[in-house]
Design a protein around this motif. Structure first.
Motif, PDB file in Angstrom:
ATOM      1  N   GLY A 235      -4.629   0.669  -6.803  1.00  0.00           N
ATOM      2  CA  GLY A 235      -3.535  -0.291  -6.736  1.00  0.00           C
ATOM      3  C   GLY A 235      -3.161  -0.756  -8.136  1.00  0.00           C
ATOM      4  O   GLY A 235      -3.966  -0.698  -9.061  1.00  0.00           O
TER       5      GLY A 235
ATOM      6  N   VAL B  36      -7.093  -6.209  -5.543  1.00  0.00           N
ATOM      7  CA  VAL B  36      -6.454  -4.948  -5.906  1.00  0.00           C
ATOM      8  C   VAL B  36      -7.528  -3.862  -5.910  1.00  0.00           C
ATOM      9  O   VAL B  36      -8.539  -3.996  -6.595  1.00  0.00           O
ATOM     10  CB  VAL B  36      -5.778  -5.029  -7.293  1.00  0.00           C
TER      11      VAL B  36
ATOM     12  N   ILE C 224      -3.453  -5.253  -2.619  1.00  0.00           N
ATOM     13  CA  ILE C 224      -2.693  -4.124  -3.160  1.00  0.00           C
ATOM     14  C   ILE C 224      -3.637  -2.933  -3.227  1.00  0.00           C
ATOM     15  O   ILE C 224      -4.713  -3.031  -3.819  1.00  0.00           O
ATOM     16  CB  ILE C 224      -2.160  -4.438  -4.569  1.00  0.00           C
ATOM     17  N   GLN C 225      -3.229  -1.803  -2.631  1.00  0.00           N
ATOM     18  CA  GLN C 225      -4.084  -0.620  -2.674  1.00  0.00           C
ATOM     19  C   GLN C 225      -3.254   0.653  -2.606  1.00  0.00           C
ATOM     20  O   GLN C 225      -2.057   0.609  -2.343  1.00  0.00           O
ATOM     21  CB  GLN C 225      -5.121  -0.649  -1.550  1.00  0.00           C
TER      22      GLN C 225
ATOM     23  N   ALA D  41      -8.324   0.418  -9.937  1.00  0.00           N
ATOM     24  CA  ALA D  41      -7.157  -0.466  -9.873  1.00  0.00           C
ATOM     25  C   ALA D  41      -6.758  -0.868 -11.292  1.00  0.00           C
ATOM     26  O   ALA D  41      -7.614  -1.095 -12.142  1.00  0.00           O
ATOM     27  CB  ALA D  41      -7.488  -1.705  -9.053  1.00  0.00           C
TER      28      ALA D  41
ATOM     29  N   GLY E  94      -0.012   1.006  -4.479  1.00  0.00           N
ATOM     30  CA  GLY E  94       0.942  -0.088  -4.308  1.00  0.00           C
ATOM     31  C   GLY E  94       1.199  -0.715  -5.671  1.00  0.00           C
ATOM     32  O   GLY E  94       0.295  -0.814  -6.498  1.00  0.00           O
ATOM     33  N   ASN E  95       2.429  -1.161  -5.915  1.00  0.00           N
ATOM     34  CA  ASN E  95       2.783  -1.651  -7.243  1.00  0.00           C
ATOM     35  C   ASN E  95       3.879  -2.713  -7.188  1.00  0.00           C
ATOM     36  O   ASN E  95       5.007  -2.490  -7.629  1.00  0.00           O
ATOM     37  CB  ASN E  95       3.222  -0.472  -8.133  1.00  0.00           C
TER      38      ASN E  95
ATOM     39  N   LEU F 141       0.820  -1.202   0.000  1.00  0.00           N
ATOM     40  CA  LEU F 141       0.000   0.000   0.000  1.00  0.00           C
ATOM     41  C   LEU F 141       0.854   1.252   0.000  1.00  0.00           C
ATOM     42  O   LEU F 141       2.073   1.186   0.193  1.00  0.00           O
ATOM     43  CB  LEU F 141      -0.943  -0.003   1.192  1.00  0.00           C
TER      44      LEU F 141
END
Length: 141
Positions: free
Chosen positions: A102, A98, A75-76, A125, A79-80, A53
């Motif tokens: 994200g 996600v 994933i948020q 996302a 975030g990658n 995140l």
């Protein structure tokens, strides 16, 4: 290892680790943290296996994220992570979730055997999947 937290631009490499039975995320990456995990197992947690995140990144290569109580990976907030040749399996919720802008890139991964949808994304996302096997769970939401 009981838990791994990486933030504030932290980096480093973890290899051949067994991260298990955590009350929170087994691995949490945020605030530009960018660790590399290679051949690690993240398993049997009471929450999600991996939480990325707030512009966290990270690389997961040849890992197993298995049998966590919540999603295998969440994933948020920009975030990658980059996830390659990794199994995200047998979780008690979604395989990968996600949300909230994200991202994430998944290459040659297997996402299967999770109780809910294997891969779910919404709310701006933009994940990328390449040559992944995504199976099991109920029909897509």
């Amino acid at each position: 290892i009981n838990a791994e937290y990486m933030g504030d631009s932290g980096a480093g490499t973890l290899g051949d680790c067994d991260i298990y039975s955590n009350s929170k995320a087994g691995v949490r990456i945020q605030s530009h943290g960018n660790p590399s995990l290679e051949r690690c197992q993240i398993r049997d947690g009471r929450a999600c296996g991996v939480f990325v995140l707030n512009e966290g990144q990270g690389a997961f290569t040849n890992c197993k994220i298995i049998n966590n109580a919540l999603s295998g990976m969440v994933i948020q907030s920009s975030g990658n992570p980059r996830v390659e040749r990794t199994q995200i399996c047998d979780g008690q919720d979604r395989g990968v979730f996600v949300l909230n802008s994200g991202r994430g890139t998944f290459i040659d991964c297997e996402i299967s055997g999770n109780a809910r949808t294997a891969f779910f994304h919404h709310d701006q996302a933009t994940p990328t999947l390449r040559n992944c096997t995504v199976v099991d769970g109920p029909p897509p939401e």
